[in-house]
Design a protein around this motif. Structure first.
Motif, mmCIF file in Angstrom:
data_model
loop_
_atom_site.group_PDB
_atom_site.id
_atom_site.type_symbol
_atom_site.label_atom_id
_atom_site.label_comp_id
_atom_site.label_asym_id
_atom_site.label_seq_id
_atom_site.Cartn_x
_atom_site.Cartn_y
_atom_site.Cartn_z
ATOM 1 N N HIS A 222 0.899 -1.190 -0.014
ATOM 2 C CA HIS A 222 0.091 -0.068 -0.096
ATOM 3 C C HIS A 222 0.807 1.324 0.058
ATOM 4 C CE1 HIS A 222 -3.373 -2.495 2.004
ATOM 5 N NE2 HIS A 222 -3.321 -2.766 0.700
ATOM 6 N N GLN A 225 2.224 1.922 -3.501
ATOM 7 C CA GLN A 225 1.218 2.360 -4.554
ATOM 8 C C GLN A 225 0.626 3.824 -4.057
ATOM 9 O OE1 GLN A 225 -2.890 0.429 -4.316
ATOM 10 N NE2 GLN A 225 -2.348 -0.118 -6.398
ATOM 11 N N ALA A 226 0.541 3.927 -2.723
ATOM 12 C CA ALA A 226 0.432 5.406 -2.402
ATOM 13 C C ALA A 226 1.322 6.349 -2.807
ATOM 14 C CB ALA A 226 0.182 5.481 -0.926
ATOM 15 N N TYR A 229 1.127 7.257 -6.731
ATOM 16 C CA TYR A 229 -0.218 8.039 -7.385
ATOM 17 C C TYR A 229 -0.172 9.447 -6.311
ATOM 18 C CZ TYR A 229 -1.676 4.046 -10.080
ATOM 19 O OH TYR A 229 -1.438 3.020 -11.126
ATOM 20 N N ALA A 230 0.803 9.703 -5.744
ATOM 21 C CA ALA A 230 0.857 10.838 -4.558
ATOM 22 C C ALA A 230 0.233 12.000 -5.231
ATOM 23 C CB ALA A 230 1.813 10.751 -3.520
ATOM 24 N N HIS A 231 1.433 12.458 -6.439
ATOM 25 C CA HIS A 231 1.230 13.637 -7.149
ATOM 26 C C HIS A 231 -0.110 13.717 -7.935
ATOM 27 C CE1 HIS A 231 2.223 10.467 -10.508
ATOM 28 N NE2 HIS A 231 2.104 11.381 -11.179
ATOM 29 N N ARG A 232 -0.842 12.441 -8.309
ATOM 30 C CA ARG A 232 -2.119 12.568 -8.642
ATOM 31 C C ARG A 232 -3.300 12.993 -7.854
ATOM 32 N NH1 ARG A 232 -2.226 7.839 -13.092
ATOM 33 N NH2 ARG A 232 -4.293 8.793 -13.559
ATOM 34 N N ASP A 233 -3.139 12.249 -6.843
ATOM 35 C CA ASP A 233 -4.227 12.541 -5.874
ATOM 36 C C ASP A 233 -4.042 13.549 -5.000
ATOM 37 O OD1 ASP A 233 -2.508 11.476 -3.980
ATOM 38 O OD2 ASP A 233 -3.621 9.503 -3.356
ATOM 39 N N GLN A 234 -2.802 14.133 -5.043
ATOM 40 C CA GLN A 234 -2.791 15.557 -4.390
ATOM 41 C C GLN A 234 -2.550 15.172 -2.974
ATOM 42 O OE1 GLN A 234 -5.573 18.445 -5.285
ATOM 43 N NE2 GLN A 234 -5.008 18.777 -7.322
ATOM 44 N N SER A 235 -1.972 14.018 -2.421
ATOM 45 C CA SER A 235 -1.743 13.510 -1.019
ATOM 46 C C SER A 235 -0.526 13.714 -0.784
ATOM 47 C CB SER A 235 -2.120 12.123 -0.725
ATOM 48 O OG SER A 235 -1.446 11.530 -1.497
#
Length: 395
Positions: A222, A225-226, A229-235
């Motif tokens: 996890h 995976q996080a 995609y951090a730059h896309r889900d703005q996390s």
């Protein structure tokens, strides 16, 4: 738009089961002035106004009717930001009023739902309370010895049972709120906890140890995976240090235990002597595969595959012209009520029978008595209500 569409959603004027609240008419204040009516425009009406304004503007600018369609998209795109901002501000200003009205309706619905199903709700909540007390007593009595003896089965089962209680409580809240299909979805999770608990109880200590260790491998999966995609889900991206620490821990466990536990149910590979394990195989191993049809039924509500709304539990008492359900319903609660009660008793039995004594055997027996009674009582609640309001399910 704001008031009519939002209340239509909350009151289910077009989509609610007819028998959800037969003694009342859905409340909806009629407009008493032109001012109120002007505030209550739909998006379609607003769009039509924009197009009408654009058409007038185009005519004044000398654009012919034949060429109007070629510029309409540009005009709308230019008007869209202000239109959206104005509508948002209007909705935001009116929100406290129509949201409070919706909350009052929800409060009334929950009270009526409780009145209909009270005998079944009372038993289900009483059963949950007995299971919770059994969990607390078991933890208090066994925790010290478990820590001293590195009792991994205790750690796995007490954790699974606590999580099962939490999910069961969530399911009860969904039932009381009028969401039987949502409760079925939570039962699906409760069923998984129950199957895993009984499987661990059947196997040796090494399986429980692998089960606990698998959490580190899942955390690593996890985290990666996080971070991806951090730059896309703005996390906030998980740091390299965290990922490295997880990788080191998993490498250590893999070396110590001899297994890579990255795959789902990899912790059960050795126990079943298989390279790939599914929940269904765990159900078979615990002699609970007869639940598979209901598990698949409960799974329909959580996936994106097409399932017509007519198949929803909440639609079980609707008239045929009703096509969709978008809010609570007080119909269709029998199945989730009795399935949740059964799973509470079964998962509690796995915990209590891992270290049985006379008190725990009695507690498990009492939980099963609750489970056996709840189904018929829920069915009687349903039948009495239908008889009272003249509902014929075969009409």
């Amino acid at each position: 738009m704001a008031r009519s569409a939002f209340l239509r959603y909350c009151l289910r004027i077009e989509t609610a089961p007819r028998y959800s609240y037969p003694s009342e008419k859905p409340y909806m204040t009629a407009k008493s002035s032109k001012e109120d009516a002007s505030k209550d425009r739909s998006l379609k009406q607003i769009a039509e106004d924009i197009i009408s304004t654009a058409r007038k503007t185009a005519c004044l600018a000398g654009v012919s009717a034949e060429n109007f369609d070629s510029v309409i998209d540009l005009v709308i795109d230019q008007a869209l930001p202000k239109m959206s901002a104005d509508l948002y501000e209007s909705l935001r200003g009116e929100a406290p009023g129509f949201v409070e009205s919706a909350r009052q309706f929800e409060k009334g619905f929950r009270q009526r739902n409780l009145e209909r199903w009270k005998p079944a709700f009372d038993l289900l909540e009483a059963q949950w309370a007995v299971a919770q007390e059994a969990n607390a007593d078991f933890f208090r009595d066994e925790r010290t010895d478990a820590l001293q003896n590195d009792d991994v089965l205790f750690e796995a089962l007490i954790s699974l049972h606590a999580r099962a209680l939490l999910v069961a409580k969530e399911s009860i809240c969904l039932l009381q709120g009028g969401f039987p299909d949502g409760a079925m979805s939570r039962w699906r999770t409760l069923h998984e906890f129950n199957i895993v608990a009984h499987f661990l109880l059947l196997k040796d200590e090494s399986t429980a140890r692998l089960y606990l260790a698998s959490a580190h491998f899942q955390a690593l999966k996890h985290a990666k995976q996080a971070r991806k995609y951090a730059h896309r889900d703005q996390s906030i991206a998980i740091s390299d240090d965290v990922v490295s620490a997880l990788e080191e821990r998993c490498a250590e466990l893999k070396l110590t235990l001899g297994f890579d536990l990255s795959e789902d149910y990899a912790w059960a590979h050795a126990a079943l002597n298989r390279r790939r394990v599914t929940l269904f195989e765990l159900e078979q191993a615990t002699d609970r595969d007869f639940w598979r049809p209901r598990y698949r039924w409960a799974s329909q509500h959580i996936h994106g595959s097409h399932q017509g709304s007519r198949g929803l539990l909440g639609m079980s008492e609707t008239e045929k012209h009703v096509k969709m359900l978008v809010g609570p319903s007080n119909g269709g609660l029998v199945d989730p009520i009795q399935m949740i009660a059964h799973s509470i008793a079964d998962v509690s039995e796995a915990l209590l029978f891992s270290k049985p004594d006379i008190v725990r055997k009695v507690a498990a027996s009492v939980l099963w008595l609750f489970a056996e009674d709840i189904g018929p009582i829920a069915m009687k609640c349903e039948e009495d209500f239908r008889r009272l309001h003249g509902y014929d399910p075969d009409r």
